[in-house]
Design a protein around this motif. Sequence first.
Motif, mmCIF file in Angstrom:
data_model
loop_
_atom_site.group_PDB
_atom_site.id
_atom_site.type_symbol
_atom_site.label_atom_id
_atom_site.label_comp_id
_atom_site.label_asym_id
_atom_site.label_seq_id
_atom_site.Cartn_x
_atom_site.Cartn_y
_atom_site.Cartn_z
ATOM 1 N N GLN A 170 32.001 -28.662 7.930
ATOM 2 C CA GLN A 170 31.596 -30.010 8.490
ATOM 3 C C GLN A 170 30.455 -30.333 9.548
ATOM 4 O O GLN A 170 30.457 -29.543 10.400
ATOM 5 C CB GLN A 170 32.943 -30.773 8.756
ATOM 6 C CG GLN A 170 33.818 -30.643 7.562
ATOM 7 C CD GLN A 170 33.775 -31.402 6.114
ATOM 8 O OE1 GLN A 170 32.974 -32.420 6.464
ATOM 9 N NE2 GLN A 170 33.965 -30.948 5.153
ATOM 10 N N SER A 226 29.354 -28.827 3.252
ATOM 11 C CA SER A 226 30.751 -29.230 2.984
ATOM 12 C C SER A 226 31.084 -28.482 1.882
ATOM 13 O O SER A 226 32.450 -28.285 1.586
ATOM 14 C CB SER A 226 30.554 -30.520 2.806
ATOM 15 O OG SER A 226 30.048 -31.063 1.438
ATOM 16 N N MET A 227 30.443 -28.125 0.874
ATOM 17 C CA MET A 227 30.921 -27.562 -0.444
ATOM 18 C C MET A 227 31.577 -25.888 0.341
ATOM 19 O O MET A 227 32.253 -25.593 -0.541
ATOM 20 C CB MET A 227 29.756 -27.135 -1.118
ATOM 21 C CG MET A 227 29.205 -28.640 -1.695
ATOM 22 S SD MET A 227 27.918 -28.325 -3.003
ATOM 23 C CE MET A 227 28.523 -27.460 -4.385
ATOM 24 N N SER A 239 24.304 -31.558 4.971
ATOM 25 C CA SER A 239 25.710 -31.658 5.306
ATOM 26 C C SER A 239 26.443 -31.768 4.083
ATOM 27 O O SER A 239 27.490 -31.126 4.044
ATOM 28 C CB SER A 239 25.725 -33.134 6.036
ATOM 29 O OG SER A 239 27.237 -33.386 6.185
ATOM 30 N N PHE A 240 25.942 -32.156 2.808
ATOM 31 C CA PHE A 240 26.663 -32.117 1.821
ATOM 32 C C PHE A 240 26.722 -30.595 0.940
ATOM 33 O O PHE A 240 27.946 -30.197 0.929
ATOM 34 C CB PHE A 240 25.990 -32.865 0.419
ATOM 35 C CG PHE A 240 26.452 -32.643 -0.723
ATOM 36 C CD1 PHE A 240 27.609 -33.327 -1.193
ATOM 37 C CD2 PHE A 240 25.766 -32.065 -1.753
ATOM 38 C CE1 PHE A 240 28.146 -33.082 -2.532
ATOM 39 C CE2 PHE A 240 26.406 -32.076 -3.094
ATOM 40 C CZ PHE A 240 27.668 -32.535 -3.384
ATOM 41 N N LEU A 241 25.655 -29.922 1.173
ATOM 42 C CA LEU A 241 25.658 -28.470 0.726
ATOM 43 C C LEU A 241 26.753 -27.561 1.892
ATOM 44 O O LEU A 241 27.539 -26.901 1.236
ATOM 45 C CB LEU A 241 24.408 -27.908 0.768
ATOM 46 C CG LEU A 241 23.279 -28.393 -0.021
ATOM 47 C CD1 LEU A 241 22.107 -27.960 0.221
ATOM 48 C CD2 LEU A 241 23.768 -28.116 -1.360
ATOM 49 N N ARG A 295 30.642 -47.626 7.388
ATOM 50 C CA ARG A 295 30.583 -46.231 8.216
ATOM 51 C C ARG A 295 30.853 -46.863 9.845
ATOM 52 O O ARG A 295 31.539 -46.166 10.608
ATOM 53 C CB ARG A 295 29.711 -45.467 7.860
ATOM 54 C CG ARG A 295 29.863 -43.851 8.521
ATOM 55 C CD ARG A 295 28.616 -42.971 8.558
ATOM 56 N NE ARG A 295 27.979 -42.933 7.061
ATOM 57 C CZ ARG A 295 28.265 -41.927 6.362
ATOM 58 N NH1 ARG A 295 29.111 -40.950 6.980
ATOM 59 N NH2 ARG A 295 27.808 -41.640 5.327
ATOM 60 N N GLU A 351 26.295 -47.770 5.147
ATOM 61 C CA GLU A 351 26.363 -47.365 6.581
ATOM 62 C C GLU A 351 26.779 -48.272 7.564
ATOM 63 O O GLU A 351 27.292 -47.807 8.593
ATOM 64 C CB GLU A 351 24.669 -47.295 7.096
ATOM 65 C CG GLU A 351 24.014 -46.313 6.016
ATOM 66 C CD GLU A 351 24.415 -44.806 6.549
ATOM 67 O OE1 GLU A 351 25.128 -44.720 7.394
ATOM 68 O OE2 GLU A 351 24.330 -43.970 5.523
ATOM 69 N N TYR A 376 21.225 -35.584 5.148
ATOM 70 C CA TYR A 376 22.690 -35.595 4.592
ATOM 71 C C TYR A 376 22.728 -34.726 3.424
ATOM 72 O O TYR A 376 23.997 -34.154 2.925
ATOM 73 C CB TYR A 376 22.391 -36.921 3.659
ATOM 74 C CG TYR A 376 22.888 -38.215 4.704
ATOM 75 C CD1 TYR A 376 23.300 -37.844 5.928
ATOM 76 C CD2 TYR A 376 22.652 -39.584 4.202
ATOM 77 C CE1 TYR A 376 23.773 -39.017 6.813
ATOM 78 C CE2 TYR A 376 22.929 -40.567 5.133
ATOM 79 C CZ TYR A 376 23.595 -40.126 6.458
ATOM 80 O OH TYR A 376 23.861 -41.563 7.118
ATOM 81 N N MET A 377 21.731 -34.094 2.885
ATOM 82 C CA MET A 377 21.795 -33.091 1.961
ATOM 83 C C MET A 377 22.283 -31.836 2.395
ATOM 84 O O MET A 377 23.057 -31.072 1.830
ATOM 85 C CB MET A 377 20.340 -32.791 1.091
ATOM 86 C CG MET A 377 20.057 -33.997 0.190
ATOM 87 S SD MET A 377 21.167 -34.006 -1.363
ATOM 88 C CE MET A 377 21.241 -32.461 -1.970
ATOM 89 N N ARG A 429 30.255 -37.905 11.022
ATOM 90 C CA ARG A 429 31.604 -38.568 10.551
ATOM 91 C C ARG A 429 32.288 -39.257 11.811
ATOM 92 O O ARG A 429 33.205 -40.016 11.693
ATOM 93 C CB ARG A 429 32.169 -37.724 9.643
ATOM 94 C CG ARG A 429 31.400 -37.485 8.317
ATOM 95 C CD ARG A 429 32.183 -36.600 7.180
ATOM 96 N NE ARG A 429 31.704 -36.567 5.984
ATOM 97 C CZ ARG A 429 30.724 -35.626 5.854
ATOM 98 N NH1 ARG A 429 30.290 -34.819 6.606
ATOM 99 N NH2 ARG A 429 30.235 -35.630 4.519
ATOM 100 N N TRP A 470 22.739 -49.362 0.337
ATOM 101 C CA TRP A 470 22.620 -48.398 1.381
ATOM 102 C C TRP A 470 22.928 -48.841 2.891
ATOM 103 O O TRP A 470 24.069 -48.380 3.631
ATOM 104 C CB TRP A 470 21.310 -47.617 1.492
ATOM 105 C CG TRP A 470 21.153 -46.735 2.629
ATOM 106 C CD1 TRP A 470 21.927 -46.033 3.087
ATOM 107 C CD2 TRP A 470 19.832 -46.420 3.261
ATOM 108 N NE1 TRP A 470 21.376 -45.136 4.046
ATOM 109 C CE2 TRP A 470 20.001 -45.444 4.440
ATOM 110 C CE3 TRP A 470 18.511 -46.774 2.893
ATOM 111 C CZ2 TRP A 470 19.055 -45.025 5.215
ATOM 112 C CZ3 TRP A 470 17.466 -46.462 3.918
ATOM 113 C CH2 TRP A 470 17.822 -45.515 4.989
#
Length: 256
Positions: free
Chosen positions: A181, A176-177, A172-174, A247, A244, A169-170, A186, A240
């Motif tokens: 993607q 996305s910045m 993926s977040f980085l 989602r 999920e 997840y981290m 998703r 959490w």
Amino acid sequence: MANFSTRTSNPVFNNDLIAGFDQVYGDRAATTMTVQGTIGKTSILLAILSATALGAWEFTKQGTLPTMALPVAGIAGFIVAMITAFKPNFAPFTAPIYAALEGVFLGALSYLIETRMGKQYPGIALQAVSLTVGVLFVMLFLYGSRIIVVTQRLRTGIMAATGALFLVYMGSFLLSMFGVQVPFLRNASAMGIGISLLVVGLAAFNLLLDFDFIERGSNAGAPKYMEWYGAFALVVTLVWLYLELLRLLSKLQSRN
């Protein structure tokens, strides 16, 4: 007394926090953590969360909730959670604040997912709530009846899986910045749905470790404020799990 040399995979359940309390507090029930007391505190936090979630839902529906309320509640909730994780003795004060903030976040987000985010998914929030409650009671039954016994091997496996998921997840977040993607996290492909099912299962198994921590904390004679801390940590896992499930349900409905 129970041995607290291990850790659970829930980051706010640090077993070192209650190591040795059995020798300090003994059996003084009025000043020590109990399972019943933790259940009571959990009920209070869930009531606060539900009330603010319903309020946020209604205000979002009416268009009177400020646009920034959703991200502010999410960020503030995360900050309060981190404070509580590092200062468990603050839990009697910070846990209700966390529950209120998460309620605002979940209520507003759930309404937006149902009605505004690209596709509409009517009833998805109620489905996610129902499934969350169902999973909670199923896991509580499995734990209470000892159909699933929380062993050191199980703790280690869930800890490793949760840590790996956090890194994904981290990452993926980085990414996305930078406009990159990770589609399988998703999209509604078979792989995406399969991953969501695995994550829901992992969140459910974290509940087992939460129950185990609370029971062992009670047996070890942890101080009374740990009831609030245990309730807070259990609510973290339930939040959490709900997200999920939300989602997963959105992925399944988008395929119809």
